[in-house]
Design an enzyme around this catalytic site. Sequence first.
Site, PDB file in Angstrom:
ATOM      1  N   LYS A  34       0.838  -1.197   0.000  1.00 61.14           N
ATOM      2  CA  LYS A  34       0.000   0.000   0.000  1.00 61.14           C
ATOM      3  C   LYS A  34       0.876   1.251   0.000  1.00 61.14           C
ATOM      4  O   LYS A  34       2.087   1.180   0.213  1.00 61.14           O
ATOM      5  CB  LYS A  34      -0.930  -0.004   1.224  1.00 61.14           C
ATOM      6  CG  LYS A  34      -0.211   0.080   2.568  1.00 61.14           C
ATOM      7  CD  LYS A  34      -1.198   0.080   3.714  1.00 61.14           C
ATOM      8  CE  LYS A  34      -0.457   0.199   5.049  1.00 61.14           C
ATOM      9  NZ  LYS A  34      -1.396   0.330   6.181  1.00 61.14           N
ATOM     10  N   ARG A 122     -10.501   1.377  15.048  1.00 63.42           N
ATOM     11  CA  ARG A 122     -10.419   1.986  13.726  1.00 63.42           C
ATOM     12  C   ARG A 122     -11.369   1.207  12.835  1.00 63.42           C
ATOM     13  O   ARG A 122     -12.569   1.400  12.901  1.00 63.42           O
ATOM     14  CB  ARG A 122      -8.965   1.966  13.225  1.00 63.42           C
ATOM     15  CG  ARG A 122      -8.738   2.743  11.942  1.00 63.42           C
ATOM     16  CD  ARG A 122      -7.274   2.787  11.518  1.00 63.42           C
ATOM     17  NE  ARG A 122      -6.731   1.463  11.243  1.00 63.42           N
ATOM     18  CZ  ARG A 122      -5.490   1.244  10.786  1.00 63.42           C
ATOM     19  NH1 ARG A 122      -4.682   2.275  10.565  1.00 63.42           N
ATOM     20  NH2 ARG A 122      -5.064   0.015  10.565  1.00 63.42           N
ATOM     21  N   TYR A 235      14.614  30.922   4.272  1.00 63.86           N
ATOM     22  CA  TYR A 235      13.450  31.673   4.711  1.00 63.86           C
ATOM     23  C   TYR A 235      13.492  31.920   6.222  1.00 63.86           C
ATOM     24  O   TYR A 235      14.175  31.208   6.970  1.00 63.86           O
ATOM     25  CB  TYR A 235      12.168  30.906   4.380  1.00 63.86           C
ATOM     26  CG  TYR A 235      11.788  30.923   2.924  1.00 63.86           C
ATOM     27  CD1 TYR A 235      11.338  32.095   2.313  1.00 63.86           C
ATOM     28  CD2 TYR A 235      11.861  29.766   2.154  1.00 63.86           C
ATOM     29  CE1 TYR A 235      10.970  32.103   0.968  1.00 63.86           C
ATOM     30  CE2 TYR A 235      11.494  29.758   0.812  1.00 63.86           C
ATOM     31  CZ  TYR A 235      11.055  30.940   0.233  1.00 63.86           C
ATOM     32  OH  TYR A 235      10.696  30.940  -1.091  1.00 63.86           O
ATOM     33  N   MET A 283      10.859  24.713  -0.488  1.00 65.22           N
ATOM     34  CA  MET A 283      10.054  23.785  -1.264  1.00 65.22           C
ATOM     35  C   MET A 283      10.908  22.953  -2.223  1.00 65.22           C
ATOM     36  O   MET A 283      10.691  21.748  -2.374  1.00 65.22           O
ATOM     37  CB  MET A 283       8.977  24.533  -2.067  1.00 65.22           C
ATOM     38  CG  MET A 283       8.052  23.601  -2.846  1.00 65.22           C
ATOM     39  SD  MET A 283       6.786  24.473  -3.802  1.00 65.22           S
ATOM     40  CE  MET A 283       5.731  25.094  -2.489  1.00 65.22           C
TER      41      MET A 283
END
Length: 339
Positions: A34, A122, A235, A283
């Site tokens: 998965k 769950r 940044y 990014m």
Amino acid sequence: MTSALRLEINLDTLRNNLAALKKLTPARICAVVKADAYGHGTGVLAALTEADEFAVSSAGEALEISEITDKPINILSSPDKTVSAEYRANVFPSVSDIADLEFAAARGAKAVNIKADTGMSRYGAPLERLDVLLEAADKLGVKIKSAFSHVYHISEAERQFERFMTGIQPLKDYIPQKHILASNFAVLPEYMHLDMVRPGIALYGYGHESVKPIAKALCGVTLVRNVSESDNIGYGVFKSGRVRKIAVLGAGYADGVRRVIGNSPRYVSINGNMCPLIGQVCMDAAMADVSGLDVKAGDTAYVLCAEYNADSIATACGTISYEVLTGFGKRVKRYYVRD
């Protein structure tokens, strides 16, 4: 289009991991692929031919994997009823209630896995409702492939196992296959392995001493520059504090280089040296302190490697190796290699 970051995935190491895990159990192996095979890509199925079955999380993943293999594919999560799905003959959805069962039956499922809730709260039917699901399946003409559950913490494994076995005991003649353990089977007693185990993270090299990580993540050094103590790096406000030599890397958080600063410094490996990341990850770029080192543009920086693997990154960022590995997004190119 791909980014500068790429994953190098060793299929021979994966094949060896599977072989090592098979030696630890007489049970069938259901390879969990998965989340794009935990971020490694479906190309890894080429090294998983010795797995008995596969497991995914959704009908969409099952459809993709069914294009590659005709072995049984188990969907571990309950159906997303907002998504249209048709189940192929080798795809087995999991059901937690009658609504799940009816949804699966209406979309062609010939057999299902019944999930039992043994404490995780769950997915899964309450143990006392399993007989109701079996009766409903019989009325709908749907066969039962298996009953299973999931251990949420190894300290609770024995208690959950006992609850599971007690719950299915009256129905055992109607349940062909039983399973409850994932990668944790490798450190739990054999009597708990039942008919099948579902290794996931262990296949990819984490969680047991017999396996090795199969992936490296690497990118190029795009620029090397010197900064003064008063210069800002990246940044936000991050003053260098001293004269430094920094390497700008051509990959950032959009590629899987984690931005979150956790419990300890984060590193990349450049020319065999562990270099700390400095300033905020951007990014599409990150900066590493390479002061005193012979580093130049065009050198390779390893974001993930044997010396600094997903466990190391997870510790530094306050997360888990699963999140690190699945964080390498689709714009990251996967290359499959052999020894």
